[in-house]
Design a protein around this motif. Structure first.
Motif, PDB file in Angstrom:
ATOM      1  N   ILE A 458       5.489  -8.721  -0.888  1.00 13.94           N
ATOM      2  CA  ILE A 458       4.510  -8.724  -1.983  1.00 13.94           C
ATOM      3  C   ILE A 458       3.568  -7.527  -1.846  1.00 13.94           C
ATOM      4  CG2 ILE A 458       2.553  -9.983  -2.968  1.00 13.94           C
ATOM      5  CD1 ILE A 458       4.003 -12.580  -2.185  1.00 13.94           C
ATOM      6  N   ILE A 459       3.122  -7.262  -0.614  1.00 14.47           N
ATOM      7  CA  ILE A 459       2.223  -6.121  -0.382  1.00 14.47           C
ATOM      8  C   ILE A 459       2.917  -4.813  -0.746  1.00 14.47           C
ATOM      9  CG2 ILE A 459       1.013  -4.828   1.404  1.00 14.47           C
ATOM     10  CD1 ILE A 459       0.526  -7.504   2.834  1.00 14.47           C
ATOM     11  N   LEU A 460       4.160  -4.665  -0.313  1.00 17.28           N
ATOM     12  CA  LEU A 460       4.894  -3.425  -0.584  1.00 17.28           C
ATOM     13  C   LEU A 460       5.199  -3.278  -2.067  1.00 17.28           C
ATOM     14  CD1 LEU A 460       7.323  -3.557   2.462  1.00 17.28           C
ATOM     15  CD2 LEU A 460       5.446  -1.940   2.130  1.00 17.28           C
ATOM     16  N   ALA A 461       5.581  -4.368  -2.747  1.00 17.86           N
ATOM     17  CA  ALA A 461       5.848  -4.311  -4.184  1.00 17.86           C
ATOM     18  C   ALA A 461       4.582  -3.953  -4.958  1.00 17.86           C
ATOM     19  CB  ALA A 461       6.409  -5.646  -4.665  1.00 17.86           C
ATOM     20  N   THR A 462       3.446  -4.486  -4.507  1.00 18.68           N
ATOM     21  CA  THR A 462       2.178  -4.151  -5.151  1.00 18.68           C
ATOM     22  C   THR A 462       1.869  -2.662  -5.006  1.00 18.68           C
ATOM     23  OG1 THR A 462       1.353  -6.381  -4.651  1.00 18.68           O
ATOM     24  CG2 THR A 462      -0.283  -4.696  -5.224  1.00 18.68           C
ATOM     25  N   LEU A 463       2.168  -2.113  -3.843  1.00 18.36           N
ATOM     26  CA  LEU A 463       1.954  -0.682  -3.638  1.00 18.36           C
ATOM     27  C   LEU A 463       2.867   0.148  -4.536  1.00 18.36           C
ATOM     28  CD1 LEU A 463       1.557  -0.463   0.251  1.00 18.36           C
ATOM     29  CD2 LEU A 463      -0.192  -0.003  -1.479  1.00 18.36           C
ATOM     30  N   CYS A 464       4.096  -0.317  -4.738  1.00 18.53           N
ATOM     31  CA  CYS A 464       5.012   0.406  -5.626  1.00 18.53           C
ATOM     32  C   CYS A 464       4.436   0.532  -7.027  1.00 18.53           C
ATOM     33  CB  CYS A 464       6.370  -0.315  -5.677  1.00 18.53           C
ATOM     34  SG  CYS A 464       7.334  -0.208  -4.153  1.00 18.53           S
ATOM     35  N   ILE A 465       3.818  -0.543  -7.497  1.00 18.88           N
ATOM     36  CA  ILE A 465       3.218  -0.521  -8.843  1.00 18.88           C
ATOM     37  C   ILE A 465       1.916   0.279  -8.833  1.00 18.88           C
ATOM     38  CG2 ILE A 465       2.250  -1.941 -10.670  1.00 18.88           C
ATOM     39  CD1 ILE A 465       4.133  -4.183  -9.782  1.00 18.88           C
ATOM     40  N   ALA A 466       1.060   0.032  -7.826  1.00 14.14           N
ATOM     41  CA  ALA A 466      -0.249   0.673  -7.792  1.00 14.14           C
ATOM     42  C   ALA A 466      -0.121   2.189  -7.717  1.00 14.14           C
ATOM     43  CB  ALA A 466      -1.046   0.139  -6.600  1.00 14.14           C
ATOM     44  N   VAL A 467       0.730   2.679  -6.832  1.00  9.72           N
ATOM     45  CA  VAL A 467       0.912   4.126  -6.714  1.00  9.72           C
ATOM     46  C   VAL A 467       1.579   4.680  -7.959  1.00  9.72           C
ATOM     47  CG1 VAL A 467       2.052   5.947  -5.399  1.00  9.72           C
ATOM     48  CG2 VAL A 467       0.990   4.030  -4.206  1.00  9.72           C
ATOM     49  N   GLY A 468       2.483   3.908  -8.554  1.00  8.36           N
ATOM     50  CA  GLY A 468       3.155   4.368  -9.768  1.00  8.36           C
ATOM     51  C   GLY A 468       2.212   4.490 -10.947  1.00  8.36           C
ATOM     52  N   VAL A 469       1.190   3.646 -11.007  1.00  7.10           N
ATOM     53  CA  VAL A 469       0.248   3.664 -12.127  1.00  7.10           C
ATOM     54  C   VAL A 469      -0.926   4.599 -11.869  1.00  7.10           C
ATOM     55  CG1 VAL A 469      -1.353   2.238 -13.466  1.00  7.10           C
ATOM     56  CG2 VAL A 469       0.883   1.331 -12.840  1.00  7.10           C
ATOM     57  N   ALA A 470      -1.443   4.602 -10.631  1.00  8.49           N
ATOM     58  CA  ALA A 470      -2.626   5.418 -10.310  1.00  8.49           C
ATOM     59  C   ALA A 470      -2.402   6.179  -9.017  1.00  8.49           C
ATOM     60  CB  ALA A 470      -3.859   4.526 -10.215  1.00  8.49           C
ATOM     61  N   PRO A 471      -1.526   7.159  -9.001  1.00 10.56           N
ATOM     62  CA  PRO A 471      -1.213   7.858  -7.738  1.00 10.56           C
ATOM     63  C   PRO A 471      -2.392   8.597  -7.152  1.00 10.56           C
ATOM     64  CG  PRO A 471      -0.260   9.006  -9.626  1.00 10.56           C
ATOM     65  CD  PRO A 471      -0.760   7.697 -10.140  1.00 10.56           C
ATOM     66  N   MET A 472      -3.230   9.204  -7.999  1.00  2.15           N
ATOM     67  CA  MET A 472      -4.338   9.995  -7.486  1.00  2.15           C
ATOM     68  C   MET A 472      -5.389   9.119  -6.804  1.00  2.15           C
ATOM     69  SD  MET A 472      -3.556  13.089  -8.033  1.00  2.15           S
ATOM     70  CE  MET A 472      -5.109  13.945  -7.782  1.00  2.15           C
ATOM     71  N   LEU A 473      -5.422   7.858  -7.163  1.00  4.41           N
ATOM     72  CA  LEU A 473      -6.394   6.949  -6.569  1.00  4.41           C
ATOM     73  C   LEU A 473      -5.999   6.550  -5.154  1.00  4.41           C
ATOM     74  CD1 LEU A 473      -8.951   5.212  -6.972  1.00  4.41           C
ATOM     75  CD2 LEU A 473      -7.465   3.404  -7.882  1.00  4.41           C
ATOM     76  N   PHE A 474      -4.696   6.494  -4.891  1.00  7.03           N
ATOM     77  CA  PHE A 474      -4.229   5.934  -3.624  1.00  7.03           C
ATOM     78  C   PHE A 474      -3.749   6.980  -2.612  1.00  7.03           C
ATOM     79  CE2 PHE A 474      -3.841   2.398  -6.584  1.00  7.03           C
ATOM     80  CZ  PHE A 474      -4.396   1.356  -5.853  1.00  7.03           C
ATOM     81  N   VAL A 475      -3.131   8.049  -3.070  1.00 12.66           N
ATOM     82  CA  VAL A 475      -2.456   8.937  -2.107  1.00 12.66           C
ATOM     83  C   VAL A 475      -2.860  10.398  -2.205  1.00 12.66           C
ATOM     84  CG1 VAL A 475      -0.429   7.449  -1.962  1.00 12.66           C
ATOM     85  CG2 VAL A 475      -0.486   9.286  -3.672  1.00 12.66           C
ATOM     86  N   SER A 476      -3.754  10.746  -3.106  1.00  9.80           N
ATOM     87  CA  SER A 476      -4.040  12.170  -3.321  1.00  9.80           C
ATOM     88  C   SER A 476      -4.649  12.827  -2.091  1.00  9.80           C
ATOM     89  CB  SER A 476      -4.971  12.338  -4.531  1.00  9.80           C
ATOM     90  OG  SER A 476      -6.208  11.679  -4.295  1.00  9.80           O
ATOM     91  N   ASP A 477      -5.655  12.178  -1.467  1.00  4.97           N
ATOM     92  CA  ASP A 477      -6.303  12.784  -0.301  1.00  4.97           C
ATOM     93  C   ASP A 477      -5.328  12.918   0.864  1.00  4.97           C
ATOM     94  OD1 ASP A 477      -8.647  12.921  -1.711  1.00  4.97           O
ATOM     95  OD2 ASP A 477      -9.492  11.085  -0.872  1.00  4.97           O
ATOM     96  N   LEU A 478      -4.531  11.886   1.064  1.00  2.00           N
ATOM     97  CA  LEU A 478      -3.574  11.921   2.169  1.00  2.00           C
ATOM     98  C   LEU A 478      -2.548  13.023   1.953  1.00  2.00           C
ATOM     99  CD1 LEU A 478      -2.475  10.664   4.766  1.00  2.00           C
ATOM    100  CD2 LEU A 478      -1.214   9.022   3.373  1.00  2.00           C
ATOM    101  N   LEU A 479      -2.015  13.134   0.740  1.00  2.00           N
ATOM    102  CA  LEU A 479      -1.028  14.168   0.452  1.00  2.00           C
ATOM    103  C   LEU A 479      -1.641  15.560   0.510  1.00  2.00           C
ATOM    104  CD1 LEU A 479       1.010  12.573  -2.495  1.00  2.00           C
ATOM    105  CD2 LEU A 479       1.757  12.930  -0.132  1.00  2.00           C
ATOM    106  N   GLN A 480      -2.892  15.693   0.078  1.00  2.00           N
ATOM    107  CA  GLN A 480      -3.557  16.995   0.112  1.00  2.00           C
ATOM    108  C   GLN A 480      -3.713  17.482   1.556  1.00  2.00           C
ATOM    109  OE1 GLN A 480      -4.901  18.813  -2.902  1.00  2.00           O
ATOM    110  NE2 GLN A 480      -4.458  20.272  -1.269  1.00  2.00           N
TER     111      GLN A 480
END
Length: 929
Positions: A458-480
């Motif tokens: 459930i946690i991983l599926a939620t991340l799939c949706i969350a990152v898919g909808v708002a990627p800059m909110l969740f992974v932008s700093d880490l990827l930068q």
């Protein structure tokens, strides 16, 4: 130091699950999860520094002369991978608690899992290439243990061996590549290697280094043509598969390519090899995933495909491609871990993971079906899921590259084809399990798993949706932060769902439509694919291993003939082959160094030694006579050391000679006293010629060496013996101080060898001759009174001499090794004169324990240095004034020497006393003539 604790904590904690293995399973799981959580919180504590552009480091010198240190760094790339390893690791631990049965050894499973986790953390945080390689090999070993966890299953054992063989071979290639890189850069530290990037790429050894490093990365990450080991690793428990495929093992090769991209990337060779390998792997894995009937097999080939996709992006090498690769690493980890857990849930709750038996499970497992739809959609690259974003970035980079000139259009076409196949096998995973008619005759009645077993998914599926909808909110700093480490050119991370109508969107639409079409008409492809069914990688690998084994057996049968003469001849011939070229390059054999005059004493000693050596060979059929001749050689060597002012070596040689002769005499007692003369005249002549030739060559080399001036390190030891080690006996100071670590290793080997010999002799029941070679029976009195009386008088004297030799060893000839042999010789004399039972009654001590205590004393003496802020085995000395005695030197090296003393006594008596005990386990026999 927090970073080192983060890495080492899983290794230290791996012992805890074993210690609590007898407790309820929830205690084992909680212990493992707590260890992982602590490491994860340490990572979160350090993460803000990394996200701000800083690089926390830890550095501890280990072997600086070899360029090896315990140094760790947490840059953006390390943070990305460490977060995946620990975050998904926590979810895997929770999932495994419900997946494993009561019969499974949970303590062993979680111990291996923590060892694997620590090894991966070591790889991604290592700041030294050699250290990275050490952790790299640890992942191969720990994954072998995890894949073969169910060792009672033959496919698990075979899959584990295959994985270890392939990744282990790649690890050796990687080591060679790292050594080349370090040789060019002058250091193995990452900062120095990065600074020398231009020099490495321009060096003549760049191509070999690149190929070797890529070979290590491709084998680890299952890239074509080394992909065949990964599907057979599916014999592991599903939690292992989920962890191995999402965040660990196979991502190690990806990490290595990303880590070394600033050093090895940016060249045509890198572009060509890495891009084409990734493209081939992506298509191969996607195609064969479509036809697998085993759920885990389907996911295994899909992993191969996605690893190929990431590899291809790393090969393209543009800043956008590198960003897409890092983003897809995150996305793939989330949906692939979830999919494997779903496959495990289906298997756990139905008793099968065969797609030919599974269907219609949506009625029994609706919640699991929803989770499968989400994670499969992410894997297929459907919009509003995280996989769609990174796959669109792939499409953009594929058509913007121009690496292959007029054929560059093939890259986006093949990338789209791979995406179509990805959609097709994703549909097959969901449709084949949860839709169509309800399955019948399943091993178990299907039902939903416990909520906590679904919670990680459930946690991983939620991340799939969350990152898919708002990627800059969740992974932008880490990827930068991560892309700043990998990319040589700066880039701003800007990921959004909608980019307008463009070519990448068209490719995505084609991929989805084409994937649906491929799945609908998959039967036509299946009939074509049947021609490949007879090619089983496991069977092919087994045949290759068998062929190699048979070849080696044949070679060994030809080489190992059982003839000691041939073995020695081969060794001598090889020695000559290596020595002759060096002698050939010497213009004049005699050097410029002044030679010592030959006096009568030296000449007499040389003649006696030569005659005794000849006698040893001439009388080898009469073993006792030959042994006496050999003892004369040893005695003359001792006298030679005395003659050339080396009393320590002379004492050591003398006592070693005594103990060795006693050992060989005891051994000869159980062997025939004579052996038949088997050597022909021709063989004797051959051996004499070979021995004479080799002796002449080696003698010439020694003469050339000794007659030339040489720079010796002896001056250093002579100057620093007193000031640095507190002793005037330079030899002893070297053994217990300057080279104490070597001595510790030597006594450890001595103790291990003695224990091995003891075990070999312990259950031996030898025949013992009841008469001599002429048929005369042994005397009925085994222990003559005269020998008993003399031995008992010698014992206290020998112990006193031994104690004296031990105490004075730091400043005068002596020391623990010599003193130990003197004590052992005196004790052996008691065994020989009075018998085993007499000695046991008066000195009943376990010699194995004595040797072990000696090694531990020496070890703890070295460890004690750390508590005072000094290096391992650093000695301390001072001078104290005692009443009556006067000034007296005290050095901690005497404690180390005590360990040597006890080890030598224990090891020697362990062997020799056991020979004496063998006489009590014999059956006498008459000597045959």
């Amino acid at each position: 130091m927090n970073l080192a604790i983060l890495v080492m904590l899983p290794f230290i904690g791996a012992v805890l699950p074993l210690l609590v293995s007898s407790r309820p399973r929830w205690v084992i799981t909680l212990t493992t999860a707590t260890i992982t959580a602590i490491s994860f919180f340490l990572l979160l504590f350090l993460a803000p520094q990394t996200l701000q552009g800083l690089v926390p480091t830890t550095h501890v010198d280990w072997l600086p002369a070899l360029g090896l240190s315990f140094s760790f760094r947490l840059d953006g790339l390390s943070l990305l991978f460490a977060g995946l390893i620990l975050g998904i690791g926590l979810l895997i631990i929770t999932y495994a608690h419900y997946y494993l049965s009561e019969k499974d050894d949970s303590g062993r499973f979680f111990a291996c899992l923590l060892l694997f986790m620590g090894s991966m953390l070591g790889i991604v945080t290592a700041d030294n290439l050699i250290l990275l390689w050490l952790f790299w090999e640890l992942t191969s070993i720990s994954s072998f243990l995890l894949i073969g966890y169910w060792f009672h299953q033959s496919n698990a054992r075979r899959g584990a061996r295959m994985a270890l063989a392939i990744t282990g071979a790649g690890g050796l290639a990687l080591l060679a590549g790292i050594l080349l890189i370090g040789n060019i850069a002058g250091s193995y530290q990452l900062d120095a290697v990065f600074a020398a990037a231009d020099s490495i790429r321009e060096h003549s050894l760049y191509i070999p280094a690149l190929l070797l490093v890529l070979l290590g990365a491709f084998t680890k990450s299952a890239q074509f043509p080394f992909q065949f080991w990964l599907p057979h690793a599916m014999a592991a428990p599903t939690p292992v598969s989920a962890y191995l495929h999402s965040a660990t093992m196979v991502k190690a090769g990806i990490f290595l390519m990303a880590r070394l991209f600033p050093v090895l990337g940016g060249t045509p060779e890198w572009f060509t090899i890495v891009t084409l390998t990734g493209l081939a792997t992506m298509l191969f894995g996607a195609y064969f995933a479509l036809f697998k009937t085993d759920l885990k097999g389907l996911l295994a080939f899909s992993t191969i495909s996605h690893l190929g996709l990431i590899t291809m992006l790393l090969g393209l090498g543009s800043a956008g491609a590198l960003l897409a690769a890092l983003f897809h690493i995150l996305n793939h980890a989330t949906f692939k871990a979830g999919l494997f857990m779903i496959a495990g849930i289906v298997d756990h709750e139905t008793g099968s993971r065969d797609l030919r038996k599974l269907s219609g499970l949506r009625k029994f497992m609706p919640y699991t079906m929803v989770l499968a739809l989400i994670t499969s959609a992410a894997m297929a690259g459907i919009p509003l899921f995280n996989g769609f974003l990174s796959k669109e970035m792939l499409f953009v980079e594929s058509y913007q590259q121009h690496l292959f000139g007029g054929l560059s259009w093939l890259v986006p076409v093949l990338a789209t084809a791979g995406a179509m196949l990805s959609v097709a096998y994703s549909i097959r995973f969901v449709h084949g399990v949860f839709f169509d008619k309800v399955a019948e005759n399943l091993p178990k009645t299907p039902h939903e798993p416990p909520l906590m077993m679904r919670a990680p998914v459930i946690i991983l599926a939620t991340l799939c949706i969350a990152v898919g909808v708002a990627p800059m909110l969740f992974v932008s700093d880490l990827l930068q932060t991560a892309i700043a480490v990998v990319s040589p050119t700066s880039i701003d991370v800007a990921i959004s769902i909608w980019h307008g109508f463009n070519l990448a969107l068209l490719m995505s639409i084609l991929a989805i439509i084409g994937g649906v079409g491929i799945y609908v008409y998959r039967e036509d492809l299946l009939s074509f694919n049947r021609q490949f069914d007879h090619h089983d990688a496991k069977e092919v690998f087994a045949k290759i291993v068998k062929s190699v084994t048979n070849f080696c057996d044949g070679l060994m049968n030809r080489v190992e003939t059982g003839s000691l003469q041939r073995y020695i001849a081969a060794l001598l011939i090889i020695t000559v082959v290596f020595v002759l070229p060096e002698l050939y390059q010497i213009n004049q054999l005699t050097g410029s160094r002044e030679q010592l005059p030959v006096n009568a004493v030296s000449l007499a000693g040389a003649v006696i030694t030569i005659l005794a050596a000849i006698g040893t060979a001439a009388f080898h059929h009469q073993r006792l006579t030959s042994l006496m001749m050999l003892s004369v050689v040893g005695l003359m060597v001792s006298l030679t050391f005395i003659h050339f002012s080396a009393p320590d070596l002379a004492l050591t040689q003398l006592v070693v000679e005594v103990v060795s002769i006693i050992l060989m005499i005891l051994a000869l007692f159980f062997m025939p006293q004579r052996i038949p003369k088997a050597s022909s005249g021709g063989r004797v002549a051959r051996d004499i010629l070979l021995a004479g030739f080799v002796g002449g060559i080696v003698g010439s080399l020694n003469y050339a060496f000794l007659t030339r001036p040489m720079n010796s390190i002896s001056d250093f030891f002579l100057e620093n013996s007193v000031s640095g080690g507190g002793g005037t006996n330079v030899v002893n100071v070297i053994l217990v101080d300057f080279r104490g670590f070597d001595t510790l290793g030597e006594i450890t080997v001595l103790a291990i060898a003695a224990a091995g010999i003891h075990k070999l002799l312990n259950n031996l029941r030898p025949f013992m001759p009841s008469s001599d070679v002429d048929g005369r029976p042994w005397h009925r009195v085994k222990h003559p009174l005269l020998v008993q009386t003399v031995s008992q008088a010698i014992l206290p004297l020998a112990l006193m001499v031994s104690f004296y030799i031990f105490l004075r060893g730091h400043n005068l000839p002596g020391g623990g090794f010599i003193a130990g042999l003197i004590t052992a010789s005196a004790m052996i004399l008691q065994y020989m004169a009075n018998g085993v039972d007499w000695v046991k009654h008066r000195f009943n001590y376990n010699y194995q324990t004595l040797a072990s205590v000696g090694v531990m004393i020496a070890l703890f003496t070295g460890v004690g240095s750390w508590f005072f802020g000094h290096n391992f085995l650093t000695s301390w000395f001072t001078h104290v004034h005692w009443p009556i005695v006067g000034e007296f030197e005290f050095a901690t090296a005497i404690l180390f020497d005590l360990g040597v003393y006890l080890t030598v006594i224990g090891a020697t008596l362990m062997i020799l006393a056991n020979f004496g005990q063998m006489t009590t386990r014999h059956r006498p026999r008459q000597e045959k003539h």
